[in-house]
Enzyme design. Structure first.
Site, PDB file in Angstrom:
ATOM      1  N   ARG A  54       0.836  -1.195   0.000  1.00 59.46           N
ATOM      2  CA  ARG A  54       0.000   0.000   0.000  1.00 59.46           C
ATOM      3  C   ARG A  54       0.875   1.250   0.000  1.00 59.46           C
ATOM      4  O   ARG A  54       2.000   1.237   0.465  1.00 59.46           O
ATOM      5  CB  ARG A  54      -0.894   0.036   1.244  1.00 59.46           C
ATOM      6  N   HIS A  73      -7.455  -3.842  -4.987  1.00 56.63           N
ATOM      7  CA  HIS A  73      -6.804  -4.480  -3.847  1.00 56.63           C
ATOM      8  C   HIS A  73      -7.786  -5.469  -3.219  1.00 56.63           C
ATOM      9  O   HIS A  73      -8.664  -5.097  -2.466  1.00 56.63           O
ATOM     10  CB  HIS A  73      -6.378  -3.414  -2.836  1.00 56.63           C
ATOM     11  N   GLU A 102      -4.487   7.102  -5.141  1.00 58.00           N
ATOM     12  CA  GLU A 102      -5.520   6.094  -5.357  1.00 58.00           C
ATOM     13  C   GLU A 102      -6.871   6.723  -5.045  1.00 58.00           C
ATOM     14  O   GLU A 102      -7.028   7.272  -3.954  1.00 58.00           O
ATOM     15  CB  GLU A 102      -5.264   4.897  -4.450  1.00 58.00           C
TER      16      GLU A 102
END
Length: 142
Positions: free
Chosen positions: A60, A106, A87
């Site tokens: 991340r 994700h 993001e």
């Protein structure tokens, strides 16, 4: 690991990330975002990789920096990214214009068991709240 264990599976220990990047056909980045891992993979690291190497980043945040530049200049052949920064990506972001990149949502927790556990935990929290009990999995602001 012991050298014997490495040999049994065809693995090679690399003391430094630079030597790993130079040897690997596939590099999968799986680390937490910390001050030590922020921008761990940048243009310099990608230039160390083999021309036919594939970078897979499931970390991340800003672990990986400038994949678009490395892909456009041919530093690496392809990238599979499960995380981008920012993001979500703006519609005009250069990563979205490249053909040799895969950007996936994700979904690392998207298994039947994980979904069941999350649903069960949510139900327990709701029941506790409705009955005036402490919420078992309460998330408090930091």
């Amino acid at each position: 690991r012991k050298e014997q264990e490495e040999q049994a599976v065809g693995a090679t220990y690399c003391k430094k990330i630079d030597s790993l990047l130079q040897k690997a056909d596939f590099v999968m980045v799986v680390v937490s975002l910390t001050p030590l891992t922020d921008e761990l993979i940048g243009k310099r690291e990608m230039e160390l990789m083999k021309p036919a190497a594939t970078l897979i980043n499931i970390s991340r945040g800003t672990i990986q920096n400038c994949p678009a530049t490395a892909l456009q200049t041919g530093v690496i052949r392809a990238a599979a990214l499960d995380v981008t920064y920012p993001e979500p990506l703006p519609r005009d972001h250069m990563l979205l214009k490249l053909k040799n990149i895969i950007i996936t949502p994700h979904l690392s927790i998207k298994t039947d068991k994980a979904t069941y556990m999350i649903t069960e935990e949510a139900a327990e929290n709701i029941l506790a709240a409705l009955n005036g009990l402490p919420i078992p999995s309460e998330v408090l602001p930091s």
